[in-house]
Scaffold this motif. Sequence first.
Motif, short mmCIF file in Angstrom:
data_model
loop_
_atom_site.label_atom_id
_atom_site.label_comp_id
_atom_site.label_asym_id
_atom_site.label_seq_id
_atom_site.Cartn_x
_atom_site.Cartn_y
_atom_site.Cartn_z
N LEU B 36 38.73 45.32 37.93
CA LEU B 36 39.45 45.56 39.00
C LEU B 36 40.87 46.41 38.92
CD1 LEU B 36 39.14 45.07 42.13
CD2 LEU B 36 40.51 43.02 41.80
N GLY B 37 41.14 47.07 39.50
CA GLY B 37 42.47 47.86 39.35
C GLY B 37 42.33 49.16 39.99
N PRO B 38 43.66 49.95 40.23
CA PRO B 38 43.62 50.94 41.05
C PRO B 38 43.06 52.17 40.20
CG PRO B 38 45.94 50.46 40.15
CD PRO B 38 44.71 49.39 39.87
N ASN B 39 42.83 53.54 40.93
CA ASN B 39 42.39 54.44 40.31
C ASN B 39 43.34 54.83 38.96
OD1 ASN B 39 39.84 55.00 41.46
ND2 ASN B 39 40.98 56.14 43.16
N THR B 192 35.27 48.05 40.00
CA THR B 192 35.39 48.56 41.56
C THR B 192 36.91 48.58 41.89
OG1 THR B 192 34.79 47.66 43.59
CG2 THR B 192 35.36 46.03 42.05
N HIS B 193 37.15 49.24 42.94
CA HIS B 193 38.41 49.14 43.60
C HIS B 193 38.58 48.35 45.11
CE1 HIS B 193 37.57 53.39 44.17
NE2 HIS B 193 37.65 52.88 45.42
N TYR B 194 37.25 48.03 45.42
CA TYR B 194 36.93 47.14 46.69
C TYR B 194 37.32 45.74 46.28
CZ TYR B 194 34.55 51.30 48.40
OH TYR B 194 34.09 52.55 49.17
N MET B 195 38.35 45.48 46.90
CA MET B 195 38.55 43.94 46.57
C MET B 195 37.68 43.01 46.93
SD MET B 195 41.68 44.00 45.31
CE MET B 195 42.90 45.26 44.88
N ALA B 210 46.71 50.89 32.23
CA ALA B 210 46.08 50.72 30.90
C ALA B 210 46.17 49.59 30.21
CB ALA B 210 46.94 51.76 30.14
N ARG B 211 46.83 48.51 31.07
CA ARG B 211 47.01 47.27 30.45
C ARG B 211 45.95 46.06 31.23
NH1 ARG B 211 52.51 45.90 28.78
NH2 ARG B 211 51.47 44.08 28.01
N LEU B 212 45.46 45.32 30.47
CA LEU B 212 44.74 44.19 31.16
C LEU B 212 46.00 43.22 31.62
CD1 LEU B 212 42.14 42.90 31.61
CD2 LEU B 212 42.17 41.84 29.39
N ILE B 213 46.14 42.96 32.97
CA ILE B 213 47.18 42.07 33.45
C ILE B 213 46.78 40.71 33.60
CG2 ILE B 213 48.84 43.85 33.85
CD1 ILE B 213 47.88 43.37 36.97
N ALA B 214 45.56 40.49 33.99
CA ALA B 214 44.90 38.99 34.33
C ALA B 214 43.47 39.06 34.07
CB ALA B 214 45.44 38.64 35.59
N LEU B 295 42.58 38.68 47.17
CA LEU B 295 42.78 38.97 45.44
C LEU B 295 43.83 40.38 45.44
CD1 LEU B 295 39.23 38.78 44.12
CD2 LEU B 295 41.31 37.75 43.06
N GLU B 296 43.74 40.99 46.70
CA GLU B 296 44.71 42.17 46.76
C GLU B 296 46.19 41.57 46.55
OE1 GLU B 296 43.78 45.00 49.61
OE2 GLU B 296 45.21 46.19 49.23
N ASP B 297 46.60 40.35 47.34
CA ASP B 297 47.63 39.83 47.30
C ASP B 297 48.11 39.42 45.73
OD1 ASP B 297 48.08 39.88 50.01
OD2 ASP B 297 46.91 38.23 50.42
N VAL B 298 47.05 38.93 45.25
CA VAL B 298 47.40 38.30 43.86
C VAL B 298 47.69 39.49 43.12
CG1 VAL B 298 46.12 37.28 42.03
CG2 VAL B 298 45.62 36.43 44.24
N PHE B 299 46.79 40.67 43.11
CA PHE B 299 46.86 41.75 42.28
C PHE B 299 48.53 42.50 42.64
CE2 PHE B 299 46.74 46.27 41.03
CZ PHE B 299 45.90 46.13 40.22
N VAL B 300 48.73 42.41 43.89
CA VAL B 300 50.24 42.91 44.14
C VAL B 300 51.18 42.20 43.33
CG1 VAL B 300 51.79 43.57 45.78
CG2 VAL B 300 49.55 44.36 46.24
N SER B 301 51.04 40.89 43.55
CA SER B 301 51.81 39.93 43.09
C SER B 301 51.95 40.13 41.29
CB SER B 301 51.64 38.60 43.52
OG SER B 301 52.32 37.63 42.64
#
Lengths: 381, 312
Positions: B36-39, B192-195, B210-214, B295-301
Amino acid sequence: MSLPALDPGRLGQLLRKEFRQMLRDPRAKRLLFIAPIVQLLIFGYAATTDVRNAKTFVVDHDRSSDSRRLIAALTASGYFRVTGASERPADLIAALDRGDVLMGIEIPRGFAADLGAGRQASVQLLVDGSTANTANVALGYATRIISRFGLERGAEVAARAGAAVPPAGVDFRARAWYNANLESRVYNVPAVMGTIVMLMSLMLTSLAVVREREIGTLEQLMVSPLKPLELIVGKTLPAVVVAFLDLILVTGVALLWFGIPFRGSALVLIVSSVFYILSGLGVGLLISTVSNTQQEAFMSMFFFFFPAIILSGFMFPVENMPVAIQYITLLDPIRHYLVVVRGVFLRGAGWSVLYPQILILLVMGVTVLGFATTRFRKTVA
Amino acid sequence: MTLAVEVRDLTRAFGDFLAVDHVTFDVPEGEIFGFLGPNGAGKTTTIKMLTGLLAPTSGGGRVAGFDLRTRAEAIKQRIGYMSQLFSLYADLTVDENIAFFAGLYGVTGSRLAERRDWALEMSGLGDYRGRLTGQLPLGVKQRLALGCAVLHQPPILFLDEPTSGVDPVSRRTFWDLIYQFADRGTTIFVSTHYMEEAEYCHRLALMNRARLIALDRPAALRARLTEPILEIATDHGPAAAQALQHAPGVIEAAMFGRAVHVVVEHAASAVQALPPFLSARGITAHSITPVHPSLEDVFVSLVRREGGVVVG
């Protein structure tokens, strides 16, 4: 190429697919098989430097029977047609300036008198040098006609004067071998064939690969067990077949429609054509490695194709180019192929004469395709 | 537990630009592993390295037990791949596409017939087998592309944004198919980029720049966000999100669809304080309600805290 590395099953699948796609799309079929014929028909007529009925302006200050006979000799040849006449030289210059006429002839007062007295007579010819090729040809015809007229008239004068022997002269009879009438079409149609086959070879591979890159199927192929070499063979083999069919088609048109003679061996033509097509496919494959879209491929293709034609000797004789550029032309496959096709068609030249060109084409075909293959493998794998 | 994919410090640079930066993770067999992640986050580049389309600049890994630097040929036989382009030949019929792609993997004869029937049935294309693929609706084409990617029954399936541009119903049907494959033991690696799609995955890897953040189960990722979240309905979403960044008691604010999601320190006080804060800036809040973190909230955070979170 190490053939054992190819899996016949996978290669077969790819070949079947390529032919299926090519033969299914009516637009593709027209492009592959009709376009070359149409091109040859059009270019075959267009690529001519022959002079016929060239517009001519006459300024006759002499207005004698001799001057009229001279004009008649020019028009009777079929090369010239009088479209304007005047007594003022300024009108002739104006006609040339406007581009109304290709040639002007000015006959000075005393032309007939000089001839009758056995003196040297002069005539002025002006041609439009901005169309250098045609002007040159026209000038050549006119000079020949006028000097023949001078000789005949001189002989008449001498005979009337009761001279026992006509003045000695050189009876100059030039004959152009292989193309008796020096028709430029006979010379140019085989060259047009060569360029058409090159264009088809370039297009076939570069577009076939780039189209797949565009729609993403190239990626799909590269994640499959299909090897890069199998992909290259699968893409070039159908292209060789099609380019060869095109060659047969345009040869047919050249022989049957334009009546171009074929004096040489078909085998020489076939072998050198295969090498020539390979070099074209190689360049096409190289283009496909640097192009992401069909548009880019087209651009790159013409970046190669136009210089290759200009340097090929198709339009401008290589011998007339500066020496440095003549060396560059050695890298141009079209140049070597034109020597072969013209030689085979018109002179009946065989291996013993054409082997340097055929060898160069072989080396070019193998190296370009080999280089393209390694580059291609690097970019996709 | 056998690993379908192992990745160690996988890195890919394009010139000076790092597209994938020392990414490390494992995917056990049979898992639906979401990316998961933005373009531009590096998802596609990672998948391209795992499928042999791109060579890693450094680092490496194993796919189906084979080293991806040296055993690309062995890997290719054991993976299926489908990109967001649904790469099929538009000028070939459904049948011809199936036969071609099967043939590349050596699936021929009676096995081809069996797999073709399966693919036609799976994609609901039984009546269209003679149709040119270019004439099929997008959702159907997508299912056919999936079918063609698995004709050779690969144990691992890579899907790069397989549902982009497809309507929600087709998307749902598509995920039903993915579940069926997973049930039969196929490892699914899907980006995917669909949460909402990310929720379907067993585990999720979040990528950003470029990095794996979670990397964790969706529920566990959500549980990481302990601060309360308020959803504010307003007609001026972007302006509100902008203003709320600097409101007292607000940790962060971001657009969430048409609404604004605000992470706050205390839900009750924020519900009191934010409407006046907004109206002072000419923005009307129609409603303000506490919601469960998506998940989007989680992602932003997580992006905000990037660097602090490592593989879970």
